[in-house]
Design an enzyme around this catalytic site. Structure first.
Site, PDB file in Angstrom:
ATOM      1  N   ASP A  62     -39.208 -66.450  47.333  1.00 53.15           N
ATOM      2  CA  ASP A  62     -39.091 -66.779  45.918  1.00 53.15           C
ATOM      3  C   ASP A  62     -38.421 -65.601  45.215  1.00 53.15           C
ATOM      4  OD1 ASP A  62     -39.628 -67.271  43.172  1.00 53.15           O
ATOM      5  OD2 ASP A  62     -41.359 -68.492  43.726  1.00 53.15           O
ATOM      6  N   LEU A  63     -37.426 -65.894  44.383  1.00 53.11           N
ATOM      7  CA  LEU A  63     -36.728 -64.819  43.662  1.00 53.11           C
ATOM      8  C   LEU A  63     -37.644 -64.088  42.680  1.00 53.11           C
ATOM      9  CD1 LEU A  63     -33.286 -66.555  42.985  1.00 53.11           C
ATOM     10  CD2 LEU A  63     -33.681 -64.583  44.470  1.00 53.11           C
ATOM     11  N   SER A  82     -29.913 -73.274  36.739  1.00 54.89           N
ATOM     12  CA  SER A  82     -28.480 -73.318  36.441  1.00 54.89           C
ATOM     13  C   SER A  82     -28.105 -74.171  35.231  1.00 54.89           C
ATOM     14  CB  SER A  82     -27.706 -73.795  37.682  1.00 54.89           C
ATOM     15  OG  SER A  82     -28.103 -75.103  37.998  1.00 54.89           O
ATOM     16  N   SER A 132     -21.061 -66.081  36.767  1.00 56.20           N
ATOM     17  CA  SER A 132     -20.650 -67.331  36.112  1.00 56.20           C
ATOM     18  C   SER A 132     -19.678 -67.074  34.967  1.00 56.20           C
ATOM     19  CB  SER A 132     -21.906 -68.014  35.558  1.00 56.20           C
ATOM     20  OG  SER A 132     -21.547 -68.990  34.602  1.00 56.20           O
ATOM     21  N   LYS A 149     -27.098 -63.803  33.650  1.00 55.21           N
ATOM     22  CA  LYS A 149     -26.042 -63.729  34.679  1.00 55.21           C
ATOM     23  C   LYS A 149     -25.249 -62.421  34.544  1.00 55.21           C
ATOM     24  CE  LYS A 149     -26.169 -67.390  37.348  1.00 55.21           C
ATOM     25  NZ  LYS A 149     -26.174 -67.305  38.800  1.00 55.21           N
ATOM     26  N   GLU A 179     -19.910 -68.437  32.312  1.00 53.29           N
ATOM     27  CA  GLU A 179     -20.724 -68.416  31.090  1.00 53.29           C
ATOM     28  C   GLU A 179     -20.843 -67.003  30.527  1.00 53.29           C
ATOM     29  OE1 GLU A 179     -22.846 -70.673  29.063  1.00 53.29           O
ATOM     30  OE2 GLU A 179     -21.198 -71.901  29.764  1.00 53.29           O
ATOM     31  N   TYR A 239     -29.051 -67.808  29.478  1.00 49.05           N
ATOM     32  CA  TYR A 239     -28.511 -67.981  30.833  1.00 49.05           C
ATOM     33  C   TYR A 239     -27.343 -67.011  31.066  1.00 49.05           C
ATOM     34  CZ  TYR A 239     -25.822 -70.069  34.638  1.00 49.05           C
ATOM     35  OH  TYR A 239     -25.107 -70.249  35.794  1.00 49.05           O
ATOM     36  N   ARG A 278     -23.332 -83.112  42.266  1.00 44.52           N
ATOM     37  CA  ARG A 278     -23.712 -82.414  41.046  1.00 44.52           C
ATOM     38  C   ARG A 278     -24.963 -83.073  40.446  1.00 44.52           C
ATOM     39  NH1 ARG A 278     -23.663 -77.770  38.129  1.00 44.52           N
ATOM     40  NH2 ARG A 278     -21.762 -77.517  36.904  1.00 44.52           N
ATOM     41  N   ALA A 310     -30.781 -70.017  41.247  1.00 41.91           N
ATOM     42  CA  ALA A 310     -30.811 -69.800  39.796  1.00 41.91           C
ATOM     43  C   ALA A 310     -31.332 -71.057  39.111  1.00 41.91           C
ATOM     44  CB  ALA A 310     -29.408 -69.492  39.263  1.00 41.91           C
ATOM     45  N   HIS A 341     -17.832 -75.908  38.662  1.00 45.26           N
ATOM     46  CA  HIS A 341     -17.396 -76.590  39.893  1.00 45.26           C
ATOM     47  C   HIS A 341     -18.314 -77.776  40.150  1.00 45.26           C
ATOM     48  CE1 HIS A 341     -19.638 -72.909  40.651  1.00 45.26           C
ATOM     49  NE2 HIS A 341     -20.237 -73.506  41.676  1.00 45.26           N
ATOM     50  N   LEU A 352     -27.210 -67.995  45.541  1.00 41.68           N
ATOM     51  CA  LEU A 352     -26.866 -69.098  44.634  1.00 41.68           C
ATOM     52  C   LEU A 352     -28.124 -69.584  43.918  1.00 41.68           C
ATOM     53  CD1 LEU A 352     -24.535 -71.132  47.048  1.00 41.68           C
ATOM     54  CD2 LEU A 352     -24.043 -69.048  45.769  1.00 41.68           C
TER      55      LEU A 352
HETATM   56  O1  G4F Z   1     -21.860 -79.574  32.397  1.00 44.63           O
HETATM   57  P1  G4F Z   1     -22.479 -78.552  31.534  1.00 44.63           P
HETATM   58  O2  G4F Z   1     -23.938 -78.680  31.285  1.00 44.63           O
HETATM   59  O3  G4F Z   1     -22.074 -77.149  32.162  1.00 44.63           O
HETATM   60  P2  G4F Z   1     -22.035 -75.648  31.560  1.00 44.63           P
HETATM   61  O4  G4F Z   1     -23.001 -75.469  30.436  1.00 44.63           O
HETATM   62  O5  G4F Z   1     -20.610 -75.327  31.264  1.00 44.63           O
HETATM   63  O6  G4F Z   1     -22.566 -74.773  32.771  1.00 44.63           O
HETATM   64  C1  G4F Z   1     -22.183 -75.018  34.121  1.00 44.63           C
HETATM   65  O7  G4F Z   1     -21.090 -74.203  34.470  1.00 44.63           O
HETATM   66  C2  G4F Z   1     -21.347 -72.786  34.431  1.00 44.63           C
HETATM   67  C3  G4F Z   1     -20.062 -72.076  34.858  1.00 44.63           C
HETATM   68  O8  G4F Z   1     -19.256 -71.890  33.725  1.00 44.63           O
HETATM   69  C4  G4F Z   1     -22.496 -72.446  35.350  1.00 44.63           C
HETATM   70  F1  G4F Z   1     -22.762 -71.105  35.289  1.00 44.63           F
HETATM   71  C5  G4F Z   1     -23.737 -73.232  34.930  1.00 44.63           C
HETATM   72  O9  G4F Z   1     -24.807 -72.963  35.823  1.00 44.63           O
HETATM   73  C6  G4F Z   1     -23.390 -74.715  35.002  1.00 44.63           C
HETATM   74  O10 G4F Z   1     -23.099 -75.048  36.337  1.00 44.63           O
HETATM   75  O11 G4F Z   1     -21.797 -78.542  30.070  1.00 44.63           O
HETATM   76  C7  G4F Z   1     -20.399 -78.429  29.917  1.00 44.63           C
HETATM   77  C8  G4F Z   1     -20.028 -78.652  28.461  1.00 44.63           C
HETATM   78  C9  G4F Z   1     -20.827 -77.835  27.438  1.00 44.63           C
HETATM   79  O12 G4F Z   1     -19.926 -77.278  26.510  1.00 44.63           O
HETATM   80  C10 G4F Z   1     -21.713 -78.840  26.746  1.00 44.63           C
HETATM   81  O13 G4F Z   1     -22.024 -78.537  25.387  1.00 44.63           O
HETATM   82  O14 G4F Z   1     -20.291 -80.021  28.137  1.00 44.63           O
HETATM   83  C11 G4F Z   1     -20.853 -80.077  26.831  1.00 44.63           C
HETATM   84  N1  G4F Z   1     -21.591 -81.329  26.703  1.00 44.63           N
HETATM   85  C12 G4F Z   1     -21.343 -82.287  25.777  1.00 44.63           C
HETATM   86  N2  G4F Z   1     -22.238 -83.275  25.899  1.00 44.63           N
HETATM   87  C13 G4F Z   1     -22.653 -81.702  27.438  1.00 44.63           C
HETATM   88  C14 G4F Z   1     -23.067 -82.933  26.942  1.00 44.63           C
HETATM   89  N3  G4F Z   1     -23.274 -81.098  28.479  1.00 44.63           N
HETATM   90  C15 G4F Z   1     -24.327 -81.747  29.050  1.00 44.63           C
HETATM   91  N4  G4F Z   1     -24.936 -81.171  30.097  1.00 44.63           N
HETATM   92  N5  G4F Z   1     -24.769 -82.955  28.586  1.00 44.63           N
HETATM   93  C16 G4F Z   1     -24.173 -83.597  27.536  1.00 44.63           C
HETATM   94  O15 G4F Z   1     -24.588 -84.677  27.118  1.00 44.63           O
END
Ligand code: G4F
Length: 322
Positions: free
Chosen positions: A36-37, A62, A113, A141, A115, A137, A172, A60, A167, A58
């Site tokens: 466990d981390l 996330s 990330s 990171k 982020e 988050y 996913r 986290a 990615h 990997l």
């Molecule tokens: O798919 P997301 O939740 O990914 P996010 O926040 O970019 O993070 C992912 O990528 C990072 C790498 O840059 C990783 F570090 C992290 O662990 C993860 O894998 O959201 C993407 C975008 C955001 O701007 C969010 O505000 O989509 C927008 N969004 C709009 N509507 C939404 C929604 N996101 C989610 N999850 N759900 C929605 O309904």
């Protein structure tokens, strides 16, 4: 990795973790070790048992929105967890900073990330772009990134950070926006759902195919000298584009089905991300192989198959409103 002759171990947290069975069913060659981390001793024990050539951290929490709800936990796992893993490797390898680094030491990969770039200082973002995280988050990171670099400089530990942009793949989690869209499109097309609720449609991301990014992680750890790399496609799309591409693929108009739920808008948003992966292209010969529209279509096709097989396919995350 298995195809390349590696013996692969997975660190498994918690009693009766269901993911252990999920992974075993698909990849029977993988072996497991408990750890466990959040628990330093368990990591020392895991590293001591396996004596790994390469460690890929990997692990986290996330999902970015979770980090406002449980900021301390996310910081512990995503930030302090990196320190604990580095300490485990340092202790087992006998790295002190004052004695020579033993040959054949364990190599460490940290999943940094995009982020961390948050409110971006420049575009596109490269290894030298300053960080401005916009969430607990992203801040955790950034700590993991800097502590990995510090162990490299302090102890000669072979530790690198891959700064990976978003990615995606059909595997996913359904709480992330691409998969949330692809699953909803499949359910709407097959008559199980009518509306898809999203947050900020204007956010822009540099999305790539997860399989390409795993290949990049492995390439990074094969370098003679440890170097941090940005990995991304350099192409951007908005959430609106992602929805349009996915609905068009099944012959539907996205505007008829997508609605905004203000509760899904984040307290502080990362508006735009775009990678400059020039260093990885030049030094590692890495290049992405899947364009984003094809990736969205691949995910929709996969979800159409899943939903058709299990006509009531519904994810717990969607039921919870994410
Ligand atoms: O798919 P997301 O939740 O990914 P996010 O926040 O970019 O993070 C992912 O990528 C990072 C790498 O840059 C990783 F570090 C992290 O662990 C993860 O894998 O959201 C993407 C975008 C955001 O701007 C969010 O505000 O989509 C927008 N969004 C709009 N509507 C939404 C929604 N996101 C989610 N999850 N759900 C929605 O309904």
């Amino acid at each position: 990795m298995i195809a390349e002759g590696y013996q692969v171990w997975g660190l498994v947290r918690g009693q009766a973790n269901p993911r252990r069975r999920w992974v075993s069913r698909r990849l029977s060659e993988i072996r497991f070790v408990d750890g466990d981390l959040m628990d330093q001793g368990s990591l020392v024990s895991a590293i001591d048992t396996i004596q790994p050539d390469e460690v890929y951290n990997l692990g986290a929490i996330s999902f970015v929105p979770m980090s406002w709800q449980q900021a301390e936990l996310v910081t512990e796992v995503n930030g302090m967890g990196v320190l604990r893993m580095l300490e485990a490797i340092r202790m087992v390898s006998g790295l002190s900073g004052s004695t020579p680094v033993p040959s054949g030491q364990t190599r460490f990969y940290q999943a940094s990330s995009s982020e961390m770039f948050g409110k971006v200082a420049e575009s596109p973002q490269s290894e030298s772009t300053v960080f401005h995280p916009r969430s607990p988050y992203g801040a955790a990171k950034a700590y993991g990134h800097y502590i990995t670099r510090n162990y490299r400089e302090s102890y000669g530990l072979y530790g690198i950070s891959g700064i990976l942009f978003n990615h995606e793949s059909p595997r996913r989690g359904t709480e992330f926006v691409t998969r949330k869209i692809s699953l909803a499109v499949a359910r709407i097309k097959l008559g199980h759902q009518d509306k898809l609720y999203l947050g900020n449609l204007d956010a822009v991301r540099d999305w790539g195919f997860a399989g390409d990014y795993v290949r990049a992680m492995h390439l990074m750890l094969q370098e003679d000298e440890p170097v941090d790399y940005v990995i991304g496609t350099g192409r951007t799309h908005s959430i609106r584009d992602a929805a349009r591409i996915a609905f068009e693929h099944v012959g539907l108009d996205w505007e008829q089905h997508v609605a905004i739920d203000p509760a899904l808008v984040r307290p502080a948003e990362v508006e735009t991300l775009c990678a400059d992966a020039g260093n990885a292209r030049r030094a590692l010969g890495w290049a992405p192989s899947v364009e984003f529209p094809d990736l969205m279509r691949m995910m929709v096709d996969s979800d159409l198959r899943s939903v058709s097989r299990e006509s009531r396919y519904e994810s717990p995350e969607l039921v919870a409103g994410w």
